[in-house]
Write an enzyme that holds these catalytic residues in place. Structure first.
Site, PDB file in Angstrom:
ATOM      1  N   CYS A 133       0.145   1.858  -1.625  1.00 17.57           N
ATOM      2  CA  CYS A 133      -1.228   2.339  -1.714  1.00 17.57           C
ATOM      3  C   CYS A 133      -1.368   3.315  -2.874  1.00 17.57           C
ATOM      4  CB  CYS A 133      -1.649   2.995  -0.400  1.00 17.57           C
ATOM      5  SG  CYS A 133      -3.332   3.629  -0.416  1.00 17.57           S
ATOM      6  N   CYS A 136      -3.733   6.193  -2.151  1.00 20.37           N
ATOM      7  CA  CYS A 136      -3.142   7.235  -1.300  1.00 20.37           C
ATOM      8  C   CYS A 136      -2.174   8.124  -2.076  1.00 20.37           C
ATOM      9  CB  CYS A 136      -2.385   6.597  -0.130  1.00 20.37           C
ATOM     10  SG  CYS A 136      -3.318   5.450   0.879  1.00 20.37           S
ATOM     11  N   ASP A 137      -1.320   7.498  -2.893  1.00 21.72           N
ATOM     12  CA  ASP A 137      -0.158   8.209  -3.425  1.00 21.72           C
ATOM     13  C   ASP A 137      -0.117   8.357  -4.938  1.00 21.72           C
ATOM     14  OD1 ASP A 137       0.806   8.389  -0.812  1.00 21.72           O
ATOM     15  OD2 ASP A 137       1.845   6.476  -0.936  1.00 21.72           O
TER      16      ASP A 137
END
Length: 306
Positions: A133, A136-137
């Site tokens: 992701c 997300c990261d």
């Protein structure tokens, strides 16, 4: 063995745990069935920095906090691997070990399963540099070099997204033909931070004992190998919804994702879907918890207020 509830939730990721909170607070006798540890994709996320109100927290910690909350109003956590759902006045959720759970309403929140690269160094580095992701990261790789694996829309879109943070983004493609839309390909090609490597396959993920330190790639045509000095690797070779146990019900689209309405209900009365398992545009923790809350409220209204 047979167990009866008002509401059964299959899957204890963010969508399922949120549904458990809302349903049990409303007085529904609720069970969450999970075949692994609670938390879903949170367990594979090193840090969460886009959860409103918490600037930064390990994914495992948020998973634990959600789980404690999800059972605090009486929801029961049950272990089981579901193999089939049988519709009826009360739906039967049948597990591989023979246990049968019965309830008028069932929510499926089993998420997706990423397709693995199946190369040395992969499994042990999930959450230590391997991420599925970028949204997300990506911010954790500011000023670093990263690699994206894949040649489809998701891979190229995430590669462009990562250029906001990374010093350099390699795109590794097995073929020399993109599977992405032309507009996406053009955007990736014109980005000065992106280097596209074609006719190459990932062969091994290297690490320093704590984090990813490189990616060994091979060129099958000339048997050549190369090591890319990256600290982040984002495989985008596809993900599959965990819906095998629903194939006897007409609730899936052509890709195996659940088709739901605005109340998260399928065409089968009181059978719901929530989170990544549904056909949708954005798959994030915040969208998953929304789905779980909406589904649980609809169940409460139909079971208790009708």
């Amino acid at each position: 063995m047979k167990k009866e509830y008002d509401f059964i939730i299959i899957g204890a990721g963010p969508a399922g745990m949120t549904a458990a909170i809302y349903a049990s607070r409303a007085g529904l006798h609720t069970a969450m069935i999970e075949s692994g540890a609670p938390g879903g994709k949170l367990l594979k996320t090193n840090e969460i920095s886009n959860w409103p109100g918490i600037q930064k927290e390990p994914g495992t910690q948020l998973a634990m906090d959600m789980f404690e909350h999800s059972t605090s109003f009486g929801a029961v956590y049950e272990y089981g691997r579901v193999k089939e759902i049988i519709d009826g006045e009360k739906k039967q959720v049948i597990c591989e070990d023979g246990t049968i759970f019965e309830a008028p309403a069932v929510l499926v929140a089993t998420g997706t399963r990423e397709r693995l690269l199946n190369i040395p160094g992969e499994k042990e580095n999930i959450g230590r540099g391997i991420s599925y992701c970028a949204v997300c990261d990506g911010a954790f790789f500011r000023g670093q070099k990263v690699a994206v694996i894949g040649g489809g829309n998701s891979a190229l879109e995430e590669a462009v997204y990562l250029t906001q943070f990374a010093e350099k983004v390699y795109i590794i493609m097995r073929r020399d033909v993109f599977r992405a839309d032309k507009i996406v390909v053009d955007e990736a090609k014109k980005n000065p931070k992106i280097q596209i490597i074609q006719k190459a396959v990932p062969a091994e993920i290297l690490d320093d004992g704590q984090h990813v330190s490189g990616l060994r790639i091979s060129y099958p045509e000339d048997k050549r190998e190369e090591i890319l000095p990256v600290s982040g690797i984002f495989p985008y070779i596809g993900a599959d919804p965990v819906t095998d146990f629903l194939k006897n019900m007409d609730v899936l689209d052509s890709h195996g994702y659940m088709k739901v309405n605005n109340s998260m209900e399928t065409s089968v009365s009181l059978l719901y879907g929530a989170g990544d398992v549904c056909s949708k545009v954005l798959r994030q923790v915040v969208t998953a918890v929304n789905d779980g809350a909406v589904a649980a409220q609809d169940v409460f209204h139909k079971l208790k207020l009708s």
